[in-house]
Design an enzyme around this catalytic site. Structure first.
Site, PDB file in Angstrom:
ATOM      1  N   LYS A 228       0.832  -1.204   0.000  1.00 53.75           N
ATOM      2  CA  LYS A 228       0.000   0.000   0.000  1.00 53.75           C
ATOM      3  C   LYS A 228       0.872   1.262   0.000  1.00 53.75           C
ATOM      4  O   LYS A 228       2.091   1.184   0.212  1.00 53.75           O
ATOM      5  CB  LYS A 228      -0.913  -0.028   1.239  1.00 53.75           C
ATOM      6  CG  LYS A 228      -1.869  -1.238   1.293  1.00 53.75           C
ATOM      7  CD  LYS A 228      -2.782  -1.135   2.520  1.00 53.75           C
ATOM      8  CE  LYS A 228      -3.588  -2.406   2.750  1.00 53.75           C
ATOM      9  NZ  LYS A 228      -4.502  -2.300   3.911  1.00 53.75           N
TER      10      LYS A 228
ATOM     11  N   HIS B 221      -1.648  -5.352   1.417  1.00 53.76           N
ATOM     12  CA  HIS B 221      -2.898  -6.085   1.199  1.00 53.76           C
ATOM     13  C   HIS B 221      -2.553  -7.471   0.671  1.00 53.76           C
ATOM     14  O   HIS B 221      -1.631  -7.617  -0.136  1.00 53.76           O
ATOM     15  CB  HIS B 221      -3.776  -5.366   0.162  1.00 53.76           C
ATOM     16  CG  HIS B 221      -4.842  -6.264  -0.394  1.00 53.76           C
ATOM     17  ND1 HIS B 221      -6.061  -6.435   0.236  1.00 53.76           N
ATOM     18  CD2 HIS B 221      -4.863  -7.084  -1.489  1.00 53.76           C
ATOM     19  CE1 HIS B 221      -6.788  -7.302  -0.463  1.00 53.76           C
ATOM     20  NE2 HIS B 221      -6.079  -7.712  -1.503  1.00 53.76           N
TER      21      HIS B 221
ATOM     22  N   TYR C  61     -11.598  -2.603  -3.392  1.00 55.24           N
ATOM     23  CA  TYR C  61     -12.272  -2.654  -2.085  1.00 55.24           C
ATOM     24  C   TYR C  61     -13.773  -2.541  -2.332  1.00 55.24           C
ATOM     25  O   TYR C  61     -14.342  -1.467  -2.308  1.00 55.24           O
ATOM     26  CB  TYR C  61     -11.764  -1.543  -1.164  1.00 55.24           C
ATOM     27  CG  TYR C  61     -10.390  -1.800  -0.601  1.00 55.24           C
ATOM     28  CD1 TYR C  61     -10.100  -2.988   0.073  1.00 55.24           C
ATOM     29  CD2 TYR C  61      -9.368  -0.858  -0.727  1.00 55.24           C
ATOM     30  CE1 TYR C  61      -8.831  -3.230   0.599  1.00 55.24           C
ATOM     31  CE2 TYR C  61      -8.099  -1.097  -0.196  1.00 55.24           C
ATOM     32  CZ  TYR C  61      -7.840  -2.281   0.465  1.00 55.24           C
ATOM     33  OH  TYR C  61      -6.593  -2.520   0.989  1.00 55.24           O
TER      34      TYR C  61
ATOM     35  N   GLU D  66      -9.195 -10.687  -7.674  1.00 52.20           N
ATOM     36  CA  GLU D  66      -8.199  -9.606  -7.618  1.00 52.20           C
ATOM     37  C   GLU D  66      -7.128  -9.763  -8.698  1.00 52.20           C
ATOM     38  O   GLU D  66      -6.719  -8.771  -9.313  1.00 52.20           O
ATOM     39  CB  GLU D  66      -7.588  -9.541  -6.205  1.00 52.20           C
ATOM     40  CG  GLU D  66      -8.614  -9.027  -5.189  1.00 52.20           C
ATOM     41  CD  GLU D  66      -8.217  -9.227  -3.731  1.00 52.20           C
ATOM     42  OE1 GLU D  66      -7.089  -9.662  -3.444  1.00 52.20           O
ATOM     43  OE2 GLU D  66      -9.075  -8.935  -2.848  1.00 52.20           O
TER      44      GLU D  66
HETATM   45  P1  ADP Z   1      -7.225  -7.384   5.564  1.00 52.17           P
HETATM   46  O1  ADP Z   1      -6.497  -6.262   4.836  1.00 52.17           O
HETATM   47  O2  ADP Z   1      -6.368  -7.949   6.662  1.00 52.17           O
HETATM   48  O3  ADP Z   1      -7.768  -8.444   4.643  1.00 52.17           O
HETATM   49  P2  ADP Z   1      -9.936  -6.296   5.737  1.00 52.17           P
HETATM   50  O4  ADP Z   1     -10.136  -6.828   4.364  1.00 52.17           O
HETATM   51  O5  ADP Z   1     -10.944  -6.652   6.754  1.00 52.17           O
HETATM   52  O6  ADP Z   1      -8.483  -6.720   6.312  1.00 52.17           O
HETATM   53  O7  ADP Z   1      -9.871  -4.715   5.713  1.00 52.17           O
HETATM   54  C1  ADP Z   1      -9.240  -4.046   4.649  1.00 52.17           C
HETATM   55  C2  ADP Z   1      -8.386  -2.934   5.206  1.00 52.17           C
HETATM   56  O8  ADP Z   1      -9.216  -1.952   5.843  1.00 52.17           O
HETATM   57  C3  ADP Z   1      -7.397  -3.318   6.296  1.00 52.17           C
HETATM   58  O9  ADP Z   1      -6.196  -3.869   5.784  1.00 52.17           O
HETATM   59  C4  ADP Z   1      -7.149  -1.974   6.970  1.00 52.17           C
HETATM   60  O10 ADP Z   1      -6.220  -1.198   6.222  1.00 52.17           O
HETATM   61  C5  ADP Z   1      -8.514  -1.295   6.872  1.00 52.17           C
HETATM   62  N1  ADP Z   1      -9.332  -1.413   8.076  1.00 52.17           N
HETATM   63  C6  ADP Z   1     -10.007  -2.516   8.490  1.00 52.17           C
HETATM   64  N2  ADP Z   1     -10.696  -2.263   9.613  1.00 52.17           N
HETATM   65  C7  ADP Z   1     -10.483  -0.968   9.925  1.00 52.17           C
HETATM   66  C8  ADP Z   1     -10.914  -0.098  10.988  1.00 52.17           C
HETATM   67  N3  ADP Z   1     -11.741  -0.499  11.970  1.00 52.17           N
HETATM   68  N4  ADP Z   1     -10.482   1.183  10.981  1.00 52.17           N
HETATM   69  C9  ADP Z   1      -9.688   1.626  10.026  1.00 52.17           C
HETATM   70  N5  ADP Z   1      -9.226   0.863   8.988  1.00 52.17           N
HETATM   71  C10 ADP Z   1      -9.596  -0.424   8.942  1.00 52.17           C
HETATM   72 MG    MG Z   2      -9.169  -8.192   3.092  1.00 53.61          MG
END
Ligand code: ADP
Ligand code: MG
Length: 164
Positions: free
Chosen positions: A10, A130, A50, A141
């Site tokens: 990122k 990510h 996303y 993806e």
């Molecule tokens: P991951 O990246 O581990 O797969 P997620 O897909 O659940 O996690 O979330 C995507 C991204 O959103 C996370 O990597 C993080 O950067 C951000 N994120 C997730 N939850 C929060 C939160 N509560 N507050 C701020 N940013 C968050």
């Molecule tokens: Mg994720």
């Protein structure tokens, strides 16, 4: 059992000059880089990466913060190949919440903030990297980010020393 997964370093990881350190960890684990490029996303593309799924899991507000964060600067997009690579990459990446991420993982070693802190500050968690969460996400993806002809099949020394 050999599969592919999608990884993106990122904007925080790129701007903190962590690219070499991160690639080194995956290479040392014997994972094969089959595609790689630097890309500065626009909002439209970010929304495809996303998807609404983030809103369902984390809330609309988090998704919006995340969409603004991911377009702040270029990201390094990579496709890795290896045995159970989706699970193995997630293991090397560590927990989503840097506070909970174990030492030795990318997120555990290079960041530390909590959900609580991010929520209070109303910022996205900047956790450097990510990685696709599961097979379905990986397929979606990889297709979204890379054309077939930009993914390469070749042999590494790991074919001899790690996989056989
Ligand atoms: P991951 O990246 O581990 O797969 P997620 O897909 O659940 O996690 O979330 C995507 C991204 O959103 C996370 O990597 C993080 O950067 C951000 N994120 C997730 N939850 C929060 C939160 N509560 N507050 C701020 N940013 C968050
Ligand atoms: Mg994720």
């Amino acid at each position: 059992m050999v599969e592919r997964t999608f990884v993106a370093i990122k904007p925080d990881g790129v701007q903190r000059s962590l690219v070499g350190e991160i690639l080194k960890r995956f290479e040392l684990a014997g994972l094969k880089i089959v595609g790689m490029k630097m890309q500065w996303l626009d909002k439209e593309f970010a929304e495809k990466h996303y998807t609404e799924d983030i809103s369902k899991r984390r809330g609309e507000k988090v998704r919006n913060l995340l969409l603004d964060f991911i377009i702040e600067g270029p990201v390094l997009a990579i496709v890795f190949e290896g045995v159970n690579v989706i699970e193995n990459v997630r293991k090397l990446v560590g927990d989503t919440e840097p506070r909970a991420a174990q030492p030795g993982t990318i997120r555990g070693d290079f960041c530390h903030v909590s959900y609580d802190y991010a929520d209070k500050k109303e910022i996205a968690i900047k956790n450097i990297i990510h990685a696709s969460a599961n097979k379905e996400d990986a397929e979606y993806e990889i297709k979204l980010w890379f054309k077939d002809e930009d993914l390469h099949s070749y042999e590494t020394v790991h074919e001899k020393h790690i996989l056989n």
